[in-house]
Design a protein around this motif. Structure first.
Motif, PDB file in Angstrom:
ATOM      1  N   ILE A 111       0.835  -1.191   0.000  1.00 39.82           N
ATOM      2  CA  ILE A 111       0.000   0.000   0.000  1.00 39.82           C
ATOM      3  C   ILE A 111       0.871   1.243   0.000  1.00 39.82           C
ATOM      4  CG2 ILE A 111      -1.989  -1.110   1.095  1.00 39.82           C
ATOM      5  CD1 ILE A 111      -1.177   0.265   3.718  1.00 39.82           C
ATOM      6  N   GLY A 112       0.318   2.315  -0.552  1.00 43.63           N
ATOM      7  CA  GLY A 112       1.030   3.580  -0.580  1.00 43.63           C
ATOM      8  C   GLY A 112       0.054   4.722  -0.748  1.00 43.63           C
ATOM      9  N   ALA A 132       3.273   2.632  -4.047  1.00 44.87           N
ATOM     10  CA  ALA A 132       2.932   1.227  -3.811  1.00 44.87           C
ATOM     11  C   ALA A 132       3.575   0.320  -4.869  1.00 44.87           C
ATOM     12  CB  ALA A 132       1.418   1.046  -3.787  1.00 44.87           C
ATOM     13  N   LEU A 133       3.563   0.765  -6.134  1.00 45.41           N
ATOM     14  CA  LEU A 133       4.190  -0.017  -7.201  1.00 45.41           C
ATOM     15  C   LEU A 133       5.701  -0.117  -7.026  1.00 45.41           C
ATOM     16  CD1 LEU A 133       2.127   1.148 -10.273  1.00 45.41           C
ATOM     17  CD2 LEU A 133       2.502  -1.234  -9.597  1.00 45.41           C
ATOM     18  N   TYR A 137      -2.306  -6.130  -9.879  1.00 49.31           N
ATOM     19  CA  TYR A 137      -3.638  -5.549  -9.787  1.00 49.31           C
ATOM     20  C   TYR A 137      -3.499  -4.323  -8.887  1.00 49.31           C
ATOM     21  CZ  TYR A 137      -8.565  -5.004  -8.610  1.00 49.31           C
ATOM     22  OH  TYR A 137      -9.830  -4.507  -8.426  1.00 49.31           O
ATOM     23  N   VAL A 138      -3.996  -3.184  -9.344  1.00 51.81           N
ATOM     24  CA  VAL A 138      -3.869  -1.935  -8.591  1.00 51.81           C
ATOM     25  C   VAL A 138      -5.251  -1.312  -8.463  1.00 51.81           C
ATOM     26  CG1 VAL A 138      -2.838   0.362  -8.527  1.00 51.81           C
ATOM     27  CG2 VAL A 138      -1.569  -1.540  -9.541  1.00 51.81           C
ATOM     28  N   THR A 139      -5.592  -0.896  -7.255  1.00 50.08           N
ATOM     29  CA  THR A 139      -6.853  -0.192  -7.071  1.00 50.08           C
ATOM     30  C   THR A 139      -6.720   0.831  -5.963  1.00 50.08           C
ATOM     31  OG1 THR A 139      -9.257  -0.476  -6.935  1.00 50.08           O
ATOM     32  CG2 THR A 139      -7.922  -1.792  -5.413  1.00 50.08           C
ATOM     33  N   GLY A 182       9.035  -1.546 -18.572  1.00 46.54           N
ATOM     34  CA  GLY A 182       8.033  -2.594 -18.629  1.00 46.54           C
ATOM     35  C   GLY A 182       7.235  -2.854 -17.368  1.00 46.54           C
ATOM     36  N   TYR A 183       6.970  -1.854 -16.572  1.00 46.56           N
ATOM     37  CA  TYR A 183       6.084  -2.065 -15.428  1.00 46.56           C
ATOM     38  C   TYR A 183       4.713  -2.458 -15.936  1.00 46.56           C
ATOM     39  CZ  TYR A 183       9.200  -0.018 -11.955  1.00 46.56           C
ATOM     40  OH  TYR A 183      10.246   0.228 -11.114  1.00 46.56           O
TER      41      TYR A 183
END
Length: 92
Positions: free
Chosen positions: A48-49, A55-56, A69-71, A86-87
């Motif tokens: 989390i960030g 966060a990534l 998966y990001v939300t 290439g993220y």
């Protein structure tokens, strides 16, 4: 197989990510509403960030070659980001 974890197709990744997020909601909401959660769906580890970028960055330290998966916690993701090298991510 050579011992590597397979990355699911993107729709499956999104479905698994959402399912994992649903289990995390009691832990994350409402204390972290507005923050972002990044989930690696194979291991079910999450990061989390205050921003998706933060966060990534943490997630890529542990899983440099994975898709995520990001939300946005407590609401829809409202961002546009670009990463070099290439993220990968899926926003919901």
């Amino acid at each position: 197989m050579n011992g590597e974890l397979k990355v699911p197709p993107t729709e499956e990744l999104a479905q698994k990510g959402q399912k994992i997020y649903e289990t995390l909601k009691p832990t994350l909401e409402p204390a972290k509403n507005g923050w972002y959660v990044v989930i690696e769906v194979v291991s079910e580890k999450y990061f989390i960030g205050e921003t998706a970028e933060k966060a990534l960055e943490e997630a890529k330290k542990v899983f440099p070659d994975k898709l995520f998966y990001v939300t946005r916690i407590g609401g829809p993701a409202r961002i546009s980001i670009r990463f070099p090298h290439g993220y990968g991510w899926i926003f919901r």
